[in-house]
Write a protein that holds these residues in place. Structure first.
Motif, PDB file in Angstrom:
ATOM      1  N   TRP A  17       0.814  -1.221   0.000  1.00  0.00           N
ATOM      2  CA  TRP A  17       0.000   0.000   0.000  1.00  0.00           C
ATOM      3  C   TRP A  17       0.844   1.265   0.000  1.00  0.00           C
ATOM      4  O   TRP A  17       0.339   2.351  -0.320  1.00  0.00           O
ATOM      5  N   THR A  18       2.116   1.136   0.349  1.00  0.00           N
ATOM      6  CA  THR A  18       2.977   2.326   0.331  1.00  0.00           C
ATOM      7  C   THR A  18       3.101   2.903  -1.079  1.00  0.00           C
ATOM      8  O   THR A  18       3.434   4.088  -1.242  1.00  0.00           O
ATOM      9  N   GLU A  19       2.851   2.063  -2.099  1.00  0.00           N
ATOM     10  CA  GLU A  19       2.892   2.557  -3.475  1.00  0.00           C
ATOM     11  C   GLU A  19       1.733   3.512  -3.761  1.00  0.00           C
ATOM     12  O   GLU A  19       1.795   4.313  -4.689  1.00  0.00           O
ATOM     13  N   ILE A  20       0.675   3.411  -2.973  1.00  0.00           N
ATOM     14  CA  ILE A  20      -0.483   4.305  -3.132  1.00  0.00           C
ATOM     15  C   ILE A  20      -0.294   5.559  -2.286  1.00  0.00           C
ATOM     16  O   ILE A  20      -0.470   6.695  -2.754  1.00  0.00           O
ATOM     17  N   ASP A  21       0.060   5.353  -1.012  1.00  0.00           N
ATOM     18  CA  ASP A  21       0.272   6.486  -0.095  1.00  0.00           C
ATOM     19  C   ASP A  21       1.209   6.009   1.015  1.00  0.00           C
ATOM     20  O   ASP A  21       0.787   5.217   1.877  1.00  0.00           O
ATOM     21  N   PRO A  22       2.454   6.462   1.034  1.00  0.00           N
ATOM     22  CA  PRO A  22       3.403   5.978   2.040  1.00  0.00           C
ATOM     23  C   PRO A  22       3.005   6.313   3.467  1.00  0.00           C
ATOM     24  O   PRO A  22       3.322   5.548   4.392  1.00  0.00           O
ATOM     25  N   ALA A  23       2.340   7.431   3.660  1.00  0.00           N
ATOM     26  CA  ALA A  23       2.015   7.878   5.024  1.00  0.00           C
ATOM     27  C   ALA A  23       0.676   7.324   5.499  1.00  0.00           C
ATOM     28  O   ALA A  23       0.533   6.879   6.644  1.00  0.00           O
ATOM     29  N   PRO A  74       2.942   1.004   8.691  1.00  0.00           N
ATOM     30  CA  PRO A  74       2.416   2.080   7.832  1.00  0.00           C
ATOM     31  C   PRO A  74       2.435   1.691   6.351  1.00  0.00           C
ATOM     32  O   PRO A  74       3.317   0.959   5.950  1.00  0.00           O
ATOM     33  N   PRO A  75       1.449   2.227   5.623  1.00  0.00           N
ATOM     34  CA  PRO A  75       0.319   3.019   6.114  1.00  0.00           C
ATOM     35  C   PRO A  75      -0.788   2.115   6.681  1.00  0.00           C
ATOM     36  O   PRO A  75      -0.908   0.952   6.297  1.00  0.00           O
ATOM     37  N   GLN A  76      -1.573   2.666   7.577  1.00  0.00           N
ATOM     38  CA  GLN A  76      -2.728   1.940   8.088  1.00  0.00           C
ATOM     39  C   GLN A  76      -3.772   1.862   6.976  1.00  0.00           C
ATOM     40  O   GLN A  76      -4.062   2.842   6.298  1.00  0.00           O
ATOM     41  N   VAL A  77      -4.365   0.659   6.810  1.00  0.00           N
ATOM     42  CA  VAL A  77      -5.366   0.452   5.762  1.00  0.00           C
ATOM     43  C   VAL A  77      -6.616  -0.128   6.400  1.00  0.00           C
ATOM     44  O   VAL A  77      -6.559  -1.152   7.091  1.00  0.00           O
ATOM     45  N   ASP A  78      -7.749   0.522   6.178  1.00  0.00           N
ATOM     46  CA  ASP A  78      -9.049   0.051   6.653  1.00  0.00           C
ATOM     47  C   ASP A  78      -9.946  -0.206   5.457  1.00  0.00           C
ATOM     48  O   ASP A  78      -9.762   0.349   4.367  1.00  0.00           O
ATOM     49  N   ILE A  79     -10.959  -1.048   5.668  1.00  0.00           N
ATOM     50  CA  ILE A  79     -11.919  -1.341   4.610  1.00  0.00           C
ATOM     51  C   ILE A  79     -13.330  -1.198   5.165  1.00  0.00           C
ATOM     52  O   ILE A  79     -13.581  -1.500   6.336  1.00  0.00           O
TER      53      ILE A  79
END
Length: 265
Positions: A17-23, A74-79
């Motif tokens: 997911w860091t490729e989408i948004d590192p933070a 990181p980053p935190q990912v929720d669904i």
């Protein structure tokens, strides 16, 4: 996200997911049309397992009505499930409400409580990406390295099964090796009968048995082809040692060394 991310990509928790948004944080929203497409695949032979796994992942979000964490980051990912407002299809003249991709884009346009500036469609297919772009929605194409390796075809699966079975048999079954050796007697001689002309047909029987040329009328006489062959094969050694008139091409002696192949025939 579209259904391709759930069904064809690697498990969501393991994606980079860091490729989408590192933070981060990143909130993955599932619109009703995408969930419908995933549910239809639960009994699918190839994608059924992935569809059921995704249903188990998002089930807590369906029960609680709130987001569920799938990666601490990181980053935190929720669904979570997206809350969709009423769709004004008259205002979306180039979107067909009967088409799946168009419904995904229309529902994204009407997601409640999410600013348009932060909405991003994540898909592997170009058609929904093009539709979203026409309505000002940012879009990201699913990277190839996010996808699972292609599954083998039924033919390839059967071939792998057979290879595995052969390998198993090779390790558990005994190995059998046959070896055949034989020696021919030193006194063995082999004769090859060459074709006879018309005159030799009559000379040869007289040479063998000393009878007259009318002998061929007697049943079993050497003048008949079947009898000649029978006597030649059964009594070759004795015939070879008896005197008979000279026959230019009746027999040719062949050494044992040079006729091993002929003897086997």
């Amino acid at each position: 996200m579209d259904s391709m991310v759930a069904l064809e990509a690697k498990p969501l928790a393991s994606l980079p997911w860091t490729e989408i948004d590192p933070a981060g944080p990143i909130l993955v929203l599932v619109v009703p049309q995408v969930m419908k497409e995933i549910d239809k695949r639960k009994r699918d032979g190839r994608l059924g397992k992935r569809a059921r796994e995704f249903n188990r992942l998002i089930a807590p979000a369906a029960e609680s009505g709130s987001a569920v964490q799938i990666s601490a980051g990181p980053p935190q990912v929720d669904i979570a499930f997206a809350q969709i407002g009423r769709i004004d299809w008259d205002a979306l003249q180039d979107l067909d409400p009967e088409e799946g991709d168009a419904r995904v884009v229309a529902q994204m346009l009407n997601v409640a409580n999410v600013p348009a500036a932060v909405k991003t469609l994540f898909s592997y297919d170009n058609n929904p990406i093009a539709m979203a772009s026409r309505y000002g929605i940012k879009a990201r194409k699913l990277p190839e390295n996010w996808l699972l390796e292609p599954e083998p075809s039924p033919h390839e699966k059967e071939l792998l099964r057979l290879k595995s079975k052969v390998a198993e048999l090779e390790t558990t079954e005994p190995e059998i090796e046959l070896k055949l050796e034989f020696e021919a007697p030193d006194s063995l001689q082999i004769y090859r009968v060459e074709a006879l002309d018309a005159s030799e047909h009559m000379i040869l029987p007289r040479g063998f048995c000393g009878k007259t040329e009318k002998c061929h009328r007697t049943p079993g006489c050497l003048a008949s082809a079947s009898c000649r062959i029978r006597v030649m094969t059964a009594n070759m050694a004795s015939i070879a040692s008896r005197p008979y008139p000279a026959i230019p091409r009746a027999f040719t002696a062949i050494s044992k060394k040079n006729t091993a192949k002929s003897a086997s025939r």
